[in-house]
Design a protein around this motif. Structure first.
Motif, PDB file in Angstrom:
ATOM      1  N   LEU A  72       0.822  -1.214   0.000  1.00 10.15           N
ATOM      2  CA  LEU A  72       0.000   0.000   0.000  1.00 10.15           C
ATOM      3  C   LEU A  72       0.854   1.261   0.000  1.00 10.15           C
ATOM      4  CD1 LEU A  72      -2.581  -1.262   2.619  1.00 10.15           C
ATOM      5  CD2 LEU A  72      -3.095  -0.748   0.228  1.00 10.15           C
ATOM      6  N   THR A  73       1.883   1.311   0.838  1.00  7.45           N
ATOM      7  CA  THR A  73       2.693   2.527   0.926  1.00  7.45           C
ATOM      8  C   THR A  73       3.513   2.747  -0.344  1.00  7.45           C
ATOM      9  OG1 THR A  73       4.441   1.314   2.096  1.00  7.45           O
ATOM     10  CG2 THR A  73       2.801   2.478   3.434  1.00  7.45           C
ATOM     11  N   THR A  74       3.946   1.667  -0.987  1.00  7.02           N
ATOM     12  CA  THR A  74       4.677   1.814  -2.242  1.00  7.02           C
ATOM     13  C   THR A  74       3.786   2.409  -3.321  1.00  7.02           C
ATOM     14  OG1 THR A  74       6.162  -0.027  -1.751  1.00  7.02           O
ATOM     15  CG2 THR A  74       5.918   0.580  -4.061  1.00  7.02           C
ATOM     16  N   LEU A  75       2.582   1.889  -3.449  1.00  5.70           N
ATOM     17  CA  LEU A  75       1.662   2.417  -4.448  1.00  5.70           C
ATOM     18  C   LEU A  75       1.297   3.858  -4.143  1.00  5.70           C
ATOM     19  CD1 LEU A  75      -0.481  -0.796  -4.844  1.00  5.70           C
ATOM     20  CD2 LEU A  75       0.834   0.296  -6.660  1.00  5.70           C
ATOM     21  N   TRP A  76       1.117   4.186  -2.871  1.00  2.27           N
ATOM     22  CA  TRP A  76       0.838   5.571  -2.503  1.00  2.27           C
ATOM     23  C   TRP A  76       2.016   6.467  -2.875  1.00  2.27           C
ATOM     24  CZ3 TRP A  76       2.974   9.338   0.536  1.00  2.27           C
ATOM     25  CH2 TRP A  76       2.175  10.440   0.810  1.00  2.27           C
ATOM     26  N   SER A  77       3.233   6.018  -2.564  1.00  2.00           N
ATOM     27  CA  SER A  77       4.431   6.814  -2.891  1.00  2.00           C
ATOM     28  C   SER A  77       4.605   6.990  -4.385  1.00  2.00           C
ATOM     29  CB  SER A  77       5.677   6.158  -2.294  1.00  2.00           C
ATOM     30  OG  SER A  77       5.626   6.135  -0.886  1.00  2.00           O
ATOM     31  N   ASP A  78       4.184   5.990  -5.162  1.00  2.00           N
ATOM     32  CA  ASP A  78       4.280   6.090  -6.618  1.00  2.00           C
ATOM     33  C   ASP A  78       3.221   7.009  -7.202  1.00  2.00           C
ATOM     34  OD1 ASP A  78       6.425   4.418  -6.594  1.00  2.00           O
ATOM     35  OD2 ASP A  78       5.409   2.686  -7.445  1.00  2.00           O
ATOM     36  N   GLY A  79       2.251   7.414  -6.381  1.00  2.00           N
ATOM     37  CA  GLY A  79       1.252   8.375  -6.844  1.00  2.00           C
ATOM     38  C   GLY A  79      -0.058   7.781  -7.295  1.00  2.00           C
ATOM     39  N   ALA A  80      -0.328   6.510  -6.972  1.00  2.00           N
ATOM     40  CA  ALA A  80      -1.593   5.902  -7.392  1.00  2.00           C
ATOM     41  C   ALA A  80      -2.774   6.696  -6.829  1.00  2.00           C
ATOM     42  CB  ALA A  80      -1.668   4.454  -6.940  1.00  2.00           C
ATOM     43  N   LYS A  81      -3.769   6.896  -7.649  1.00  2.00           N
ATOM     44  CA  LYS A  81      -4.946   7.664  -7.258  1.00  2.00           C
ATOM     45  C   LYS A  81      -6.025   6.784  -6.636  1.00  2.00           C
ATOM     46  CE  LYS A  81      -7.914  11.189  -7.548  1.00  2.00           C
ATOM     47  NZ  LYS A  81      -7.816  12.342  -6.655  1.00  2.00           N
ATOM     48  N   ILE A  82      -6.203   5.578  -7.184  1.00  2.00           N
ATOM     49  CA  ILE A  82      -7.271   4.684  -6.747  1.00  2.00           C
ATOM     50  C   ILE A  82      -6.714   3.285  -6.544  1.00  2.00           C
ATOM     51  CG2 ILE A  82      -9.470   3.600  -7.399  1.00  2.00           C
ATOM     52  CD1 ILE A  82     -10.086   6.096  -9.046  1.00  2.00           C
ATOM     53  N   LEU A  83      -7.028   2.670  -5.418  1.00  2.00           N
ATOM     54  CA  LEU A  83      -6.662   1.287  -5.135  1.00  2.00           C
ATOM     55  C   LEU A  83      -7.936   0.512  -4.821  1.00  2.00           C
ATOM     56  CD1 LEU A  83      -3.555   1.827  -2.794  1.00  2.00           C
ATOM     57  CD2 LEU A  83      -3.591   1.504  -5.274  1.00  2.00           C
ATOM     58  N   CYS A  84      -8.131  -0.601  -5.524  1.00  2.00           N
ATOM     59  CA  CYS A  84      -9.320  -1.430  -5.326  1.00  2.00           C
ATOM     60  C   CYS A  84      -8.911  -2.796  -4.784  1.00  2.00           C
ATOM     61  CB  CYS A  84     -10.087  -1.600  -6.632  1.00  2.00           C
ATOM     62  SG  CYS A  84     -10.784  -0.075  -7.289  1.00  2.00           S
ATOM     63  N   PRO A  85      -8.810  -2.927  -3.454  1.00  2.00           N
ATOM     64  CA  PRO A  85      -8.502  -4.250  -2.898  1.00  2.00           C
ATOM     65  C   PRO A  85      -9.594  -5.254  -3.268  1.00  2.00           C
ATOM     66  CG  PRO A  85      -8.208  -2.515  -1.252  1.00  2.00           C
ATOM     67  CD  PRO A  85      -8.916  -1.894  -2.415  1.00  2.00           C
ATOM     68  N   ASN A  86      -9.179  -6.468  -3.542  1.00  2.00           N
ATOM     69  CA  ASN A  86     -10.115  -7.536  -3.901  1.00  2.00           C
ATOM     70  C   ASN A  86     -10.001  -8.654  -2.868  1.00  2.00           C
ATOM     71  OD1 ASN A  86     -11.999  -8.914  -5.412  1.00  2.00           O
ATOM     72  ND2 ASN A  86     -10.513  -9.739  -6.866  1.00  2.00           N
ATOM     73  N   ALA A  87     -11.107  -8.947  -2.136  1.00  2.00           N
ATOM     74  CA  ALA A  87     -12.432  -8.386  -2.281  1.00  2.00           C
ATOM     75  C   ALA A  87     -13.094  -8.398  -0.917  1.00  2.00           C
ATOM     76  CB  ALA A  87     -13.268  -9.198  -3.266  1.00  2.00           C
ATOM     77  N   PHE A  88     -14.038  -7.456  -0.718  1.00  2.00           N
ATOM     78  CA  PHE A  88     -14.829  -7.509   0.501  1.00  2.00           C
ATOM     79  C   PHE A  88     -16.140  -8.204   0.161  1.00  2.00           C
ATOM     80  CE2 PHE A  88     -17.578  -6.315   3.924  1.00  2.00           C
ATOM     81  CZ  PHE A  88     -16.742  -6.374   5.020  1.00  2.00           C
ATOM     82  N   GLU A  89     -16.261  -9.436   0.551  1.00  2.00           N
ATOM     83  CA  GLU A  89     -17.439 -10.226   0.213  1.00  2.00           C
ATOM     84  C   GLU A  89     -18.004 -10.886   1.464  1.00  2.00           C
ATOM     85  OE1 GLU A  89     -18.606  -9.921  -2.611  1.00  2.00           O
ATOM     86  OE2 GLU A  89     -17.084  -9.798  -4.152  1.00  2.00           O
ATOM     87  N   ASN A  90     -19.285 -10.805   1.613  1.00  2.00           N
ATOM     88  CA  ASN A  90     -19.951 -11.441   2.741  1.00  2.00           C
ATOM     89  C   ASN A  90     -20.530 -12.780   2.267  1.00  2.00           C
ATOM     90  OD1 ASN A  90     -21.039 -11.636   5.375  1.00  2.00           O
ATOM     91  ND2 ASN A  90     -23.033 -10.987   4.577  1.00  2.00           N
ATOM     92  N   VAL A  91     -19.673 -13.778   2.183  1.00  2.00           N
ATOM     93  CA  VAL A  91     -20.110 -15.084   1.706  1.00  2.00           C
ATOM     94  C   VAL A  91     -19.704 -16.145   2.722  1.00  2.00           C
ATOM     95  CG1 VAL A  91     -19.992 -14.459  -0.721  1.00  2.00           C
ATOM     96  CG2 VAL A  91     -17.980 -15.372   0.396  1.00  2.00           C
ATOM     97  N   THR A  92     -20.369 -17.277   2.630  1.00  2.00           N
ATOM     98  CA  THR A  92     -20.086 -18.363   3.577  1.00  2.00           C
ATOM     99  C   THR A  92     -18.740 -19.001   3.294  1.00  2.00           C
ATOM    100  OG1 THR A  92     -22.432 -18.790   3.802  1.00  2.00           O
ATOM    101  CG2 THR A  92     -20.927 -20.528   4.516  1.00  2.00           C
ATOM    102  N   ALA A  93     -18.497 -19.314   2.021  1.00  2.00           N
ATOM    103  CA  ALA A  93     -17.239 -19.971   1.642  1.00  2.00           C
ATOM    104  C   ALA A  93     -16.316 -18.923   1.016  1.00  2.00           C
ATOM    105  CB  ALA A  93     -17.501 -21.106   0.661  1.00  2.00           C
ATOM    106  N   LYS A  94     -15.500 -18.303   1.828  1.00  2.00           N
ATOM    107  CA  LYS A  94     -14.634 -17.239   1.330  1.00  2.00           C
ATOM    108  C   LYS A  94     -13.427 -17.819   0.616  1.00  2.00           C
ATOM    109  CE  LYS A  94     -16.102 -13.728   4.583  1.00  2.00           C
ATOM    110  NZ  LYS A  94     -15.693 -12.570   5.386  1.00  2.00           N
ATOM    111  N   ASP A  95     -12.939 -17.086  -0.408  1.00  2.00           N
ATOM    112  CA  ASP A  95     -11.787 -17.559  -1.155  1.00  2.00           C
ATOM    113  C   ASP A  95     -10.537 -16.808  -0.742  1.00  2.00           C
ATOM    114  OD1 ASP A  95     -11.853 -15.078  -2.409  1.00  2.00           O
ATOM    115  OD2 ASP A  95     -12.839 -15.833  -4.212  1.00  2.00           O
TER     116      ASP A  95
END
Length: 764
Positions: free
Chosen positions: A385-408
């Motif tokens: 996260l800090t590397t991408l922030w230092s590189d100037g990334a504007k948007i980061l989309c972590p994958n994934a926030f899911e409310n499921v029974t069988a999480k991957d």
């Protein structure tokens, strides 16, 4: 075109910087959440997303939590066949409503390519594949292997439709439904501008494998592109976007590729691919170009629907499998728009190897749209996260926030492989960076005021290797710039006194890396690296030039932030390694730049010596199609064309062998060493066209006696709307800068030849 009130902010100058967004100081953390459907319990969806806010934290004024999701306008969100599969906005409006209720910014993934009926584990409404199946059932709509077998399949990223611009059946449905989806979002964003972060293009626009695409439509288009005929011929929509230089005969093609075809009708693409072979590389060049065309066309469709171009991001893979996927780094920046990519399990140095080209090639407005380090190591995850922030990334989309029974494995919390590691470190980052403004950076073609030129200082450098020197016109792909020329295995070392900076100022190292014209096809892989004090690597794991670059040569720009060393005397090194065809690697235009005092949003316009200066030309066609043409618009600072201020256009000629010139009066003699030419960049199929094939740049102190500063006899770059073409040369003291074109290019939709630029910039 649909127009919304929030777009008026752009025209009114409300955006912070020409190539940024209206929220340049904000970093968005937008976990992917695909779980909400209109037939769900709204109470349950609100509880899930409120739980995300509680578990991750919402950040603060400068780093904000939101979420991202997809609009499935070719599958789930379509009407019945009886209604011709028109877009149904029910689900989209439902999720947009959740964002308002939760006060969470959102980004929408335009997932209508290979992931058009994706496979998320909690897509509890199921998928409607009827439209996709209908399209795939038509002749020549899907990708095909060399045997003519379709590569289309449901789910798991296998909806492979051909990228050919002749694929009308597919493109017409996609454009119609995509624009309906985007118009819905634009109308919502007009009412909720602070909640809209942007759009990412189709996730991973790429080929199924190296045995694709042999669809007869794309093969036909390839042959037309190489000859500047058909779609790329006079009078056609994409006239002026063909190959430079074009092949004028089958004999020329055979000589260049080592083949013996009797006619163009007999030409078939190579199968299988043979890396480094000129015939394979000519085909590979087209495969990459077809992806660029696809992302460019989709960007323009989205803009037409009302979304500002600087809020549209590429969504590519970064050279994971270059020959399989065709995912050259140049495909990651959306023409007219911004850059972006996907990455899983990568280390910080991997990101820097990608981010530095994205920063230089595009707008310094990029994002990472599927992100997960897939690690149980807290330090590794947080450094991601800090590397991408230092590189100037504007948007980061972590994958994934899911409310499921069988999480991957991709789950932020309760992952079966990484537990809560990823979620906990996002939480820590949002807390630590909540009120820390995003690093604002300028565009690669104008990093600010030049403070150290590695070309000019070469005589003071220490160098090792058999053949290190400078070249005033080092050419790669027909594009000549001043070059530090380096033998593979060589190291060039400088001692540099870096200037101090005030708050908000940045120092950046810029260069373009490439293989010298004339190199043979067997060069293999070369890795470029720049470092400070020996062990601080500026380009991550290095910029890797694949074998294709030795045959299809072109510059790849890079830009690295070195502000951390401001005010210090440092040892700065350039090096290349990786193969024994030494003496062919080049650093084009290497220099260090400083943004001006008080720069906001990367605004470095004050360093442009041509800004608002007087322009004269051999001709000035104010009535050229598209509108907004005139000499005054060539230096007005608007590098994004529109009908009010498109740029300058010459008159039209029947032949490409005409001569046109345009010049700018700087007002007084100035030291100049760089010209940036911005191609026509209005939202039309003519974008990028009109860029001259052969031209010279010359300078004069009196407007009468001229000295050639740069000669470009066959400018072979793949011109992309929205990207400035950087041309450097040995410094000269001049008052007038003139471009004289002697071979012109076609213009989309016209049958004649012109010179057209959105902007001409001049720098020291």
């Amino acid at each position: 075109m649909v127009t919304y009130k929030w777009l008026a902010f752009v025209a009114a100058g409300r955006l912070a910087a020409a190539w940024g967004t209206d929220t340049e100081d904000i970093t968005y953390i937008l976990p992917i959440y695909e779980g909400a459907l209109a037939n769900d319990s709204r109470t349950n969806d609100l509880a899930i997303l409120n739980g995300m806010k509680s578990m991750l934290g919402v950040g603060g004024a400068n780093t904000k939590l939101g979420f991202s999701f997809s609009s499935w306008c070719l599958s789930r969100d379509v009407s019945s066949a009886a209604n011709n599969f028109t877009f149904d906005p029910t689900n989209l409006n439902y999720v947009l409503g959740l964002a308002v209720d939760l006060d969470l910014p959102i980004l929408v993934h335009a997932n209508n390519g290979r992931w058009a009926d994706c496979c998320t584990s909690n897509s509890d409404g199921g998928w409607n594949d009827a439209l996709l199946d209908q399209i795939a059932a038509q002749p020549d709509t899907t990708m095909q292997n060399s045997a003519g077998d379709s590569l289309y399949g449901h789910d798991y990223g296998s909806n492979y439709f051909s990228f050919s611009r002749y694929n009308d059946y597919y493109r017409s449905y996609k454009r119609r439904n995509l624009q309906a989806s985007m118009s819905t979002i634009a109308a919502w964003a007009a009412d909720h501008p602070t909640l809209f972060a942007g759009i990412s293009l189709d996730s991973e626009t790429l080929y199924a494998n190296d045995a694709a695409d042999y669809n007869p439509l794309i093969v036909q288009e390839w042959k037309e592109w190489m000859q500047n005929t058909g779609l790329y011929g006079a009078g056609a929509a994409y006239f002026g976007q063909g190959r430079v230089p074009a092949f004028t005969s089958i004999d020329d093609f055979n000589t260049a590729t080592g083949q013996s075809f009797a006619s163009w009708d007999d030409v078939t693409p190579p199968a299988p691919l043979s890396q480094g072979n000129p015939f394979t590389e000519e085909w590979q060049r087209w495969r990459v170009q077809a992806i660029v065309h696809t992302t460019s066309d989709e960007t323009s469709w989205i803009v037409e629907a009302g979304i500002p171009r600087n809020l549209i991001y590429g969504h590519q893979t970064p050279e994971l499998e270059y020959y399989n996927f065709g995912d050259d780094l140049t495909t990651a920046t959306a023409a007219f728009g911004a850059g972006g990519y996907t990455a899983y399990g990568r280390a910080p140095l991997d990101f820097q190897s990608i981010d530095t080209p994205l920063r230089a090639d595009g707008t310094n407005n990029f994002g990472l749209f599927e992100l997960n380090p897939l690690s149980t190591d807290n330090t590794f995850s947080y450094d991601t996260l800090t590397t991408l922030w230092s590189d100037g990334a504007k948007i980061l989309c972590p994958n994934a926030f899911e409310n499921v029974t069988a999480k991957d494995q991709y789950s932020l919390f309760d992952s079966p492989t990484t537990g809560d590691t990823w979620g906990n470190n996002i939480n820590a980052f949002l807390s630590a960076y909540a009120n820390t403004a995003r690093l604002q950076q300028p565009p690669g073609w104008n990093p600010g005021n030049k403070v150290f030129d590695l070309y000019d200082s070469f005589s003071d450098a220490t160098e090792s290797g058999p053949d290190n020197h400078i070249a005033a016109n080092g050419s790669s792909g027909g594009v000549a710039v001043k070059t530090v020329y380096e033998a593979v295995g060589g190291v060039i070392t400088y001692s540099i006194d870096l200037p101090s900076v005030s708050d908000g100022q940045r120092l950046n190292f810029y260069a373009a890396v490439g293989i010298k014209d004339g190199a043979g096809s067997g060069g293999g892989t070369a890795t470029f690296q720049a470092a400070i004090n020996g062990d601080s690597l500026l380009l991550g794991n290095g910029i890797i030039i694949p074998p294709t670059y030795w045959t299809w040569k072109h510059w790849l720009p890079v830009m690295a932030d070195i502000t951390a060393w401001a005010g210090q005397t440092v040892t700065f090194t350039l090096s290349t390694t990786g193969n024994d065809y030494y003496g062919w690697t080049q650093w084009g235009s290497p220099a260090i730049y400083q943004t001006p005092n008080g720069a906001s949003g990367g605004d470095t316009s004050s360093s442009n010596l041509a800004l608002d200066k007087v322009v004269s030309a051999s001709s000035n066609d104010k009535s050229a199609p598209g509108g907004g043409w005139g000499t005054a618009y060539l230096t007005d600072g608007n590098v994004r064309g529109d009908s009010a201020s498109n740029g300058w256009s010459s008159v039209s000629h029947d032949s490409s062998s005409a001569t046109e010139w345009v010049q700018v009066d700087l007002g007084s003699s100035q030291t100049v060493g760089k010209v940036v030419l911005h191609p026509r960049s209005d939202i039309t199929t003519a974008a990028g066209t009109g860029f001259p094939v052969a031209f010279d740049i010359s300078g004069s102190t009196d407007g009468t006696t001229w000295t050639t500063l740069s000669s470009q006899p066959s400018y072979g770059a793949s011109i992309k709307a929205g990207r400035g073409e950087v041309i450097t040369f040995e410094s000269a003291n001049v008052r007038y800068v003139r471009l004289t074109a002697t071979e012109l290019s076609g213009v989309g939709g016209e049958s004649g030849y012109r010179v057209q630029f959105a902007e001409l910039e001049v720098y020291a």
